[in-house]
Design a protein around this motif. Structure first.
Motif, PDB file in Angstrom:
ATOM      1  N   SER A   4      77.574  -0.694  51.748  1.00 63.87           N
ATOM      2  CA  SER A   4      78.055  -2.068  51.910  1.00 63.87           C
ATOM      3  C   SER A   4      78.938  -2.523  50.759  1.00 63.87           C
ATOM      4  N   TRP A   5      78.799  -1.900  49.560  1.00 65.25           N
ATOM      5  CA  TRP A   5      79.604  -2.343  48.421  1.00 65.25           C
ATOM      6  C   TRP A   5      80.508  -1.271  47.835  1.00 65.25           C
ATOM      7  N   ASP A  28      71.638  -3.715  47.492  1.00 65.39           N
ATOM      8  CA  ASP A  28      72.211  -3.670  48.840  1.00 65.39           C
ATOM      9  C   ASP A  28      72.525  -2.222  49.185  1.00 65.39           C
ATOM     10  N   SER A  85      76.223 -11.030  50.413  1.00 69.03           N
ATOM     11  CA  SER A  85      76.569  -9.623  50.276  1.00 69.03           C
ATOM     12  C   SER A  85      77.463  -9.402  49.070  1.00 69.03           C
ATOM     13  N   GLY A 112      71.076 -10.092  56.370  1.00 72.16           N
ATOM     14  CA  GLY A 112      72.281  -9.268  56.408  1.00 72.16           C
ATOM     15  C   GLY A 112      73.569 -10.069  56.475  1.00 72.16           C
TER      16      GLY A 112
END
Length: 332
Positions: free
Chosen positions: A205-206, A201, A174, A169
């Motif tokens: 998160s994106w 992911d 990332s 993580g």
């Protein structure tokens, strides 16, 4: 096993030559001089203002003109004479997989090469933010063929990720963190951002980092997919390894019910990815390792051109024409 050798099995110069020939032979006639055809928008530089019609991108609202006229107006955009393009490329361990004609990492390089070779000859600048398991790699945006070939060599030379290195993580591996870093330190000028990834992911998160990029740039998301990520074959007991975490698991693929559950879960995952990309304001292009990526790219371009043509307001027909333009489409 792949039926054709991976790009990284060739000498660097041979691999680059294969890339260039593939792009120039199959795409040159369609896309030469029209790099913005990859996206639904017509360009990134402000042009003439006109009244807002349903389907227009609200980010192009001209608030000064709207205030003066008391009618909502948008400002059309035209293609830059010099475009700055950024490639946000996922090169983490999950991209080291392929059961079709290509590995996902090779397909990612093809997608970047298609954009790079077709825009470089117009004098455009191109740079890259490469997401690696051991941290992001930044390639500054520059013009010229030597720089373009150097960028592609860098992509081809990214080492494979060791299983488990990307599963902690950490921000270094990332996609969202790399998108945020690109927005803050790289992509200062308005232009085109091409994000190439499997987008495995978590969507949360994106999605926001990509949405912030799309607020300033045109954003094309190229999702690379392998068929074994969508369905399981009936091959008995199958040992699978998560490249991001290194975890191993035995899967009894002879079970029809298990294969159905797998396919349903994979479909839900891809639907969530597509919804996340739409919410981020990205045009979405999906490429498969077992498909013809050139054909899929051409189909995407033609679809976007039709969408842009449908969304464009008709020319004024004189005082007698008072009917509003037909509603246009949005991003695919």
């Amino acid at each position: 096993m792949n039926p054709t050798p991976a790009l990284r099995e060739l000498a660097p110069e041979h691999a680059l030559r294969r890339l260039e020939l593939t792009v120039t032979r199959r795409l040159d006639g369609l896309l030469q001089g029209d790099h913005l055809g990859l996206l639904p928008g017509p360009g990134s530089e402000p042009a003439e203002g006109r009244e807002y019609v349903p389907g227009d991108d609200v980010r192009t609202m001209d608030w000064n003109l709207t205030a003066r006229s008391t009618v909502p107006h948008v400002r059309d955009r035209v293609a830059d004479r010099e475009l700055e393009t950024w490639a946000l490329v996922d090169a983490t361990a999950s991209m080291d997989f392929g059961t079709g004609r290509l590995e996902k990492r090779d397909l990612a390089v093809f997608a970047v090469a298609a954009v790079a070779f077709l825009t470089e000859r117009a004098g455009n600048r191109i740079g890259a933010q490469i997401v690696r398991d051991d941290g992001p790699l930044h390639v500054p945006a520059r013009t010229g063929r030597p720089h373009l070939l150097g960028l592609l060599r860098t992509l081809l030379a990214v080492p494979r990720g060791a299983p488990g290195r990307g599963g902690d993580g950490s921000a270094s591996a990332s996609l969202g963190a790399a998108a945020g870093l690109l927005r803050r330190t790289g992509a200062a000028r308005r232009g085109l951002v091409v994000a190439v990834s499997d987008f495995l992911d978590p969507v949360a998160s994106w999605q926001r980092p990509l949405r912030l990029l799309a607020a300033r740039h045109q954003l094309l998301a190229v999702e690379v997919v392998d068929p074994r990520e969508l369905t399981l074959p009936d091959v008995g007991m199958l040992t699978v390894v998560d490249p991001e975490t290194g975890r191993r698991r035995e899967i009894p693929t002879a079970s029809g019910r298990l294969r159905e559950r797998y396919a349903a879960a994979a479909a839900r995952q891809r639907a969530e990815i597509a919804a996340g990309l739409r919410a981020a304001g990205a045009a979405h292009l999906r490429l498969r390792t077992d498909g013809d990526w050139v054909r899929d790219l051409v189909r995407h371009v033609l679809t976007q051109r039709r969408t842009a043509a449908a969304a464009a307001p008709p020319p004024a027909a004189g005082p007698a024409s008072g009917a509003p333009p037909a509603p246009g489409g949005g991003a695919a």
